[in-house]
Enzyme design. Structure first.
Site, mmCIF file in Angstrom:
data_model
loop_
_atom_site.group_PDB
_atom_site.id
_atom_site.type_symbol
_atom_site.label_atom_id
_atom_site.label_comp_id
_atom_site.label_asym_id
_atom_site.label_seq_id
_atom_site.Cartn_x
_atom_site.Cartn_y
_atom_site.Cartn_z
ATOM 1 N N GLY A 14 0.844 -1.184 0.000
ATOM 2 C CA GLY A 14 0.000 0.000 0.000
ATOM 3 C C GLY A 14 0.882 1.237 0.000
ATOM 4 C CG ASP A 15 0.842 3.676 2.476
ATOM 5 O OD1 ASP A 15 -0.328 4.074 2.373
ATOM 6 O OD2 ASP A 15 1.303 3.149 3.495
ATOM 7 C CD GLU A 16 1.421 0.083 -3.230
ATOM 8 O OE1 GLU A 16 0.407 0.808 -3.179
ATOM 9 O OE2 GLU A 16 1.429 -1.103 -2.843
ATOM 10 N N GLY A 17 1.486 5.317 -3.942
ATOM 11 C CA GLY A 17 1.195 6.504 -4.761
ATOM 12 C C GLY A 17 0.193 6.149 -5.853
ATOM 13 C CG HIS A 43 -6.356 5.967 -3.004
ATOM 14 N ND1 HIS A 43 -7.142 5.267 -3.877
ATOM 15 C CD2 HIS A 43 -5.572 5.049 -2.398
ATOM 16 C CE1 HIS A 43 -6.835 3.984 -3.804
ATOM 17 N NE2 HIS A 43 -5.895 3.824 -2.916
ATOM 18 C CB THR A 131 -6.018 1.758 9.740
ATOM 19 O OG1 THR A 131 -7.173 0.954 9.480
ATOM 20 C CG2 THR A 131 -4.955 1.493 8.689
ATOM 21 N NE ARG A 329 2.573 6.046 4.073
ATOM 22 C CZ ARG A 329 2.153 6.866 3.124
ATOM 23 N NH1 ARG A 329 2.984 7.344 2.226
ATOM 24 N NH2 ARG A 329 0.879 7.196 3.065
ATOM 25 N N GLY A 439 6.459 8.053 -12.171
ATOM 26 C CA GLY A 439 6.066 9.305 -11.526
ATOM 27 C C GLY A 439 7.325 10.038 -11.095
ATOM 28 N N GLY A 441 7.034 13.166 -9.373
ATOM 29 C CA GLY A 441 6.600 14.195 -8.424
ATOM 30 C C GLY A 441 5.184 13.896 -7.991
HETATM 31 P P1 IMP Z 1 -6.207 -2.940 8.880
HETATM 32 O O1 IMP Z 1 -6.437 -3.036 7.420
HETATM 33 O O2 IMP Z 1 -6.616 -1.611 9.447
HETATM 34 O O3 IMP Z 1 -6.787 -4.070 9.647
HETATM 35 O O4 IMP Z 1 -4.631 -2.992 9.136
HETATM 36 C C1 IMP Z 1 -3.872 -4.167 8.882
HETATM 37 C C2 IMP Z 1 -2.506 -3.814 8.319
HETATM 38 O O5 IMP Z 1 -2.644 -3.256 7.015
HETATM 39 C C3 IMP Z 1 -1.751 -2.768 9.143
HETATM 40 O O6 IMP Z 1 -0.383 -3.086 9.105
HETATM 41 C C4 IMP Z 1 -2.015 -1.471 8.385
HETATM 42 O O7 IMP Z 1 -0.995 -0.518 8.587
HETATM 43 C C5 IMP Z 1 -2.027 -1.966 6.949
HETATM 44 N N1 IMP Z 1 -2.844 -1.144 6.055
HETATM 45 C C6 IMP Z 1 -4.184 -1.162 5.930
HETATM 46 N N2 IMP Z 1 -4.594 -0.298 4.989
HETATM 47 C C7 IMP Z 1 -3.479 0.276 4.487
HETATM 48 C C8 IMP Z 1 -3.245 1.239 3.452
HETATM 49 O O8 IMP Z 1 -4.160 1.742 2.782
HETATM 50 N N3 IMP Z 1 -1.939 1.567 3.229
HETATM 51 C C9 IMP Z 1 -0.911 1.001 3.921
HETATM 52 N N4 IMP Z 1 -1.077 0.100 4.888
HETATM 53 C C10 IMP Z 1 -2.353 -0.262 5.169
#
Ligand code: IMP
Length: 450
Positions: A14-17, A43, A131, A329, A439, A441
């Protein structure tokens, strides 16, 4: 005439942009669909020069003429939608109503007891670093076939309310002090959904009111999607999280409760694999992880100066802090094995590499993990186990980096510095898939498409 689906998935944790690239692709599509995750996702986009965030709503809302769908695979939290996300988007000038946004009438809901359970676990010794959005417990009830689906709001509201209350009683019966947890949730940083809520009853009332607001948006989205495909429309399936967090393929149990790749797309929207023509895997040059909860992530950058330079500052649009939780992060060296999993099991046909402008933060060279050693054996993809992943030692290749100023203002692959082309070539060679855009920027026009 048959339409087609393009997918966008996260090829890491996740968080790849994904946001910016999804928005760019959304412009070229008619219908934009979310198929997994829930309000745990975040996002970020630039919209008329301002930063906006979506969580459950697809990025097509940035454009006036798109239809947006949260499909049956989304774990739908009506409170997060109506108390937090939609008001903020509307305040930013974005139009969202029943005409341009439809929600699956069979999606599993995130209920008050799910949020309470998640936050109670996070406050205890068996915290997972979630989260706190109630995602895992909503998924548990979904697979336990408890009927907290959106259709219950209209099909059997009295039963739904009874079940919501019973679930709270069951949580209390296992010794959780719900009043205290609610107090903590109402003051939590990085989540304003339950701000100011003072009791469990109020939380239930707020959920009930939000559930009523959801009614005009509910639809048979599987049928709706099929009708758009029959019309020849172009559909975009927008993934949340990433392959490393996938319920089956990621480093479980320290992942999320979603199917992030092409499998999630098929089930979470009710489409046929033949409908999907192309799947973009988004990968960020410096790989990051949030909420791993203290486990030893292979390839973590030990040099804190480099890690901080890559992370940037809180509040910057490309600063490495969770959009849903505000958490910092962890920064890692670039790694190929998750991308191999994103191809082999996630269905990626093309890569988009984000943050190519950050290479110089590593210094003159950067290490790139091209495989891992696990218990004396070389592996080239991600082991779907946190325990095994923790035992992996990256096998690095050292690559020259390139200067930010040599990359930010160009718009063609031909003009890229030879070092950047070297890195792209390595990804293509090891994954067998093309890098079709990069990407350079945080803004939507800072992209170089091949
Ligand atoms: P949950 O999805 O809130 O149950 O979290 C489980 C794991 O997934 C944790 O390590 C969170 O940090 C990670 N996580 C959940 N959603 C995202 C996201 O959108 N981006 C990055 N990490 C995420």
């Amino acid at each position: 005439m048959t339409g087609e689906v393009t997918g966008v998935i996260g090829a890491q944790w996740g968080d790849e942009g994904k946001g910016g690239h999804t928005a760019r692709l959304a412009e070229e599509h008619d219908v934009i669909m979310r198929y997994n995750g829930g309000s745990n996702a975040g996002h970020t986009f630039d919209y008329l020069g301002e930063e906006v965030n979506t969580h459950q709503v697809p990025s097509g809302v940035l454009f006036p003429d798109k239809l947006n769908i949260s499909g049956n695979g989304v774990l739908l939290n009506p409170v997060a939608l109506f108390v937090d996300e939609l008001p903020k988007l509307r305040a930013g000038g974005i139009r969202i109503n029943e005409d341009n946004y439809r929600v699956s009438d069979i999606a599993a809901m995130v209920m008050p007891h799910h949020v309470i359970l998640d936050n109670a676990r996070e406050a205890g010794s068996n915290s997972q670093g979630t989260t706190g959005r109630g995602i895992s417990y909503s998924a548990a009830d979904k697979y336990g076939r408890e009927n907290f689906r959106t259709e219950q709001i209209t099909e059997n509201p009295a039963q739904l309310m009874r079940d919501a209350r019973t679930a709270i009683s069951m949580v209390e019966a296992i010794g959780i002090d719900t009043a205290n947890v609610v107090k903590a949730i109402s003051k939590k940083d990085g989540d304003e959904t339950y701000r100011g809520i003072s009791s469990v009853d109020e939380m239930l009332e707020q959920w009930w009111e939000s559930a009523q607001l959801l009614i005009p948006y509910l639809d048979n989205t599987i049928g709706l999607i099929r009708s758009h495909l029959k019309r020849g429309d172009r559909l975009l399936a927008e993934g949340a999280q990433g392959i490393g967090l996938d319920m089956e393929l990621g480093t479980q149990p320290l992942g999320s409760s979603s199917h992030c790749g092409v499998g999630g797309m098929i089930n979470g929207l009710g489409i046929n694999h033949e409908d999907i023509k192309r799947v973009f895997g988004i990968a960020k040059l410096p790989m990051t992880r949030v909420g791993g909860n203290g486990y030893r992530f292979p390839g973590l950058i030990e040099d804190s100066e480099i890690a901080e330079a890559l992370r940037g500052k809180r509040g910057e649009i490309d600063g490495e802090f969770g959009k849903s939780s505000g958490r910092e992060r962890d920064e890692c060296y670039p790694q190929v094995p998750p991308l191999v999993t994103a191809v082999e099991s996630g269905g990626v046909t093309d890569f988009i590499i984000t943050k190519m402008d950050k290479a110089e933060k590593f210094g003159p060279t950067m290490k790139v993990a091209v495989g891992y050693m696990l218990d004396g054996v070389r592996i080239d993809s991600l082991p779907p186990s946190a325990a095994k992943f923790e035992r992996c030692s990256p096998i690095y290749e050292e690559l020259p980096t390139w200067r930010t100023e040599d990359i930010v203002n160009i718009r063609s692959f031909d003009e890229l510095p030879v070092q950047a082309l070297g890195f792209i070539g390595l990804i293509e060679e090891k994954t067998g898939k093309p890098v079709s855009a990069i990407g350079v920027g945080p803004f939507r026009d800072q992209v170089i498409v091949r």
